[in-house]
Motif scaffolding. Structure first.
Motif, mmCIF file in Angstrom:
data_model
loop_
_atom_site.group_PDB
_atom_site.id
_atom_site.type_symbol
_atom_site.label_atom_id
_atom_site.label_comp_id
_atom_site.label_asym_id
_atom_site.label_seq_id
_atom_site.Cartn_x
_atom_site.Cartn_y
_atom_site.Cartn_z
ATOM 1 N N SER A 39 0.659 -1.431 -0.092
ATOM 2 C CA SER A 39 0.259 -0.132 0.583
ATOM 3 C C SER A 39 0.912 1.053 -0.172
ATOM 4 O O SER A 39 0.003 2.092 -0.623
ATOM 5 N N ASP A 40 2.004 1.029 1.190
ATOM 6 C CA ASP A 40 2.872 2.624 1.149
ATOM 7 C C ASP A 40 3.027 2.003 -0.102
ATOM 8 O O ASP A 40 3.720 3.564 -1.043
ATOM 9 N N TRP A 41 4.103 1.467 -0.696
ATOM 10 C CA TRP A 41 5.287 1.211 -2.514
ATOM 11 C C TRP A 41 4.171 2.022 -3.607
ATOM 12 O O TRP A 41 4.873 2.634 -4.164
ATOM 13 N N GLU A 42 2.437 1.344 -3.039
ATOM 14 C CA GLU A 42 1.980 2.035 -4.411
ATOM 15 C C GLU A 42 1.658 3.241 -4.338
ATOM 16 O O GLU A 42 2.253 4.054 -5.387
ATOM 17 N N TYR A 43 1.905 4.052 -3.553
ATOM 18 C CA TYR A 43 1.700 5.564 -3.147
ATOM 19 C C TYR A 43 3.410 6.069 -3.385
ATOM 20 O O TYR A 43 3.309 6.766 -3.659
ATOM 21 N N GLU A 44 4.077 5.919 -3.114
ATOM 22 C CA GLU A 44 5.131 6.411 -2.529
ATOM 23 C C GLU A 44 6.009 6.447 -4.111
ATOM 24 O O GLU A 44 6.682 7.543 -4.899
ATOM 25 N N SER A 45 5.419 5.109 -5.066
ATOM 26 C CA SER A 45 6.787 5.783 -5.974
ATOM 27 C C SER A 45 5.476 6.152 -6.704
ATOM 28 O O SER A 45 6.352 6.324 -7.854
ATOM 29 N N ILE A 77 15.731 5.274 -9.160
ATOM 30 C CA ILE A 77 15.768 3.836 -10.285
ATOM 31 C C ILE A 77 17.244 2.054 -9.776
ATOM 32 O O ILE A 77 16.585 1.177 -9.289
ATOM 33 N N HIS A 78 18.092 2.777 -9.647
ATOM 34 C CA HIS A 78 19.506 1.680 -9.093
ATOM 35 C C HIS A 78 19.086 1.469 -7.393
ATOM 36 O O HIS A 78 19.334 -0.026 -7.857
ATOM 37 N N THR A 79 18.923 2.038 -6.497
ATOM 38 C CA THR A 79 18.829 1.875 -5.258
ATOM 39 C C THR A 79 17.359 0.632 -5.297
ATOM 40 O O THR A 79 17.145 -0.173 -4.973
ATOM 41 N N MET A 80 16.420 0.652 -5.781
ATOM 42 C CA MET A 80 15.846 -0.598 -6.199
ATOM 43 C C MET A 80 15.997 -2.039 -6.604
ATOM 44 O O MET A 80 15.685 -2.348 -5.812
ATOM 45 N N LEU A 88 16.469 -11.032 -3.495
ATOM 46 C CA LEU A 88 14.854 -10.353 -4.622
ATOM 47 C C LEU A 88 15.872 -9.770 -5.688
ATOM 48 O O LEU A 88 16.320 -8.619 -5.580
ATOM 49 N N LYS A 89 15.500 -10.136 -7.513
ATOM 50 C CA LYS A 89 16.026 -9.613 -8.398
ATOM 51 C C LYS A 89 14.714 -9.275 -8.873
ATOM 52 O O LYS A 89 13.371 -9.936 -9.184
ATOM 53 N N VAL A 90 14.651 -7.758 -8.873
ATOM 54 C CA VAL A 90 14.217 -6.724 -9.446
ATOM 55 C C VAL A 90 14.323 -6.162 -10.931
ATOM 56 O O VAL A 90 15.763 -6.517 -11.531
ATOM 57 N N SER A 91 13.233 -6.500 -11.539
ATOM 58 C CA SER A 91 13.650 -5.485 -12.992
ATOM 59 C C SER A 91 14.018 -4.704 -13.720
ATOM 60 O O SER A 91 13.022 -3.927 -13.462
ATOM 61 N N SER A 115 7.963 -4.132 -10.687
ATOM 62 C CA SER A 115 8.515 -5.151 -10.203
ATOM 63 C C SER A 115 9.380 -4.942 -8.837
ATOM 64 O O SER A 115 8.557 -6.463 -8.144
ATOM 65 N N VAL A 116 9.198 -4.495 -8.368
ATOM 66 C CA VAL A 116 9.648 -3.882 -7.013
ATOM 67 C C VAL A 116 8.447 -5.310 -5.651
ATOM 68 O O VAL A 116 8.605 -5.787 -5.315
ATOM 69 N N ALA A 117 7.240 -4.079 -6.798
ATOM 70 C CA ALA A 117 6.723 -5.327 -6.025
ATOM 71 C C ALA A 117 5.677 -6.321 -6.092
ATOM 72 O O ALA A 117 5.312 -7.240 -5.224
ATOM 73 N N GLU A 118 5.755 -7.088 -7.128
ATOM 74 C CA GLU A 118 5.909 -7.587 -8.032
ATOM 75 C C GLU A 118 6.173 -9.240 -6.998
ATOM 76 O O GLU A 118 6.328 -9.965 -6.059
#
Length: 166
Positions: free
Chosen positions: A10-16, A50-53, A62-65, A90-93
């Protein structure tokens, strides 16, 4: 610290979403401009987010695309937005698919310290907010439009026909 994946999502959706909205207010010619030798450019800060994600979550397995690239290399605003949006989704997924609430209590080595995974996700969100705030200051200095994230900007007050708070 997060104890539930759903709270992070929920937070990630808002923040991203806020970060992407801010990215969309950038202009290609603003990305390399510097306002002071000790202040990073908007291109650098954008790519850093971008890179930090990818970098932070790779440390916890965790491998982020997202494109594996350390520094800003002259990407356009559109490219930055597209890459960021794909990475944020990708982070959320990957968090949703790979971790459970219980696993948020597990410890990982993060930069020489032991962090619970819930703390890693909290730090990722706060890191976004921290650098987004830096970007807003630089954008103001370069006369670019900024967004309200946790409250309205001076410009948004005016758009609503209200006197900006002083």
């Amino acid at each position: 610290m997060y104890h539930h994946i759903s709270d992070f999502l929920s937070d990630w959706e808002y923040e991203s979403g806020a970060t992407l909205k801010l990215f969309r207010n950038l202009k290609d010619d603003s990305l390399k401009k510097t306002i002071h030798p000790n202040v990073r450019s908007l291109g650098f800060l954008s790519w850093h987010l971008i890179h930090t994600m990818q970098e932070m979550l790779l440390r916890v397995g965790l491998k982020v695309s997202v494109r594996e690239q350390l520094d800003y290399n002259g990407e356009s605003v559109k490219e930055l937005c597209d890459i960021y949006e794909k990475g944020a989704l990708s982070v959320a997924e990957v968090v949703k698919a790979k971790w459970t609430d219980k696993e948020l209590e597990l410890l990982d080595d993060m930069y020489g310290e032991m962090w619970k995974r819930g703390q890693t996700l909290t730090t990722l969100v706060r890191h976004q907010a921290h650098h987004r705030a830096e970007m807003i200051v630089v954008m103001r200095m370069l006369n670019l439009p900024v967004i309200g994230v946790y409250g309205p900007t001076k410009e948004e007050w005016a758009q609503w026909g209200m006197e900006p708070m002083k």
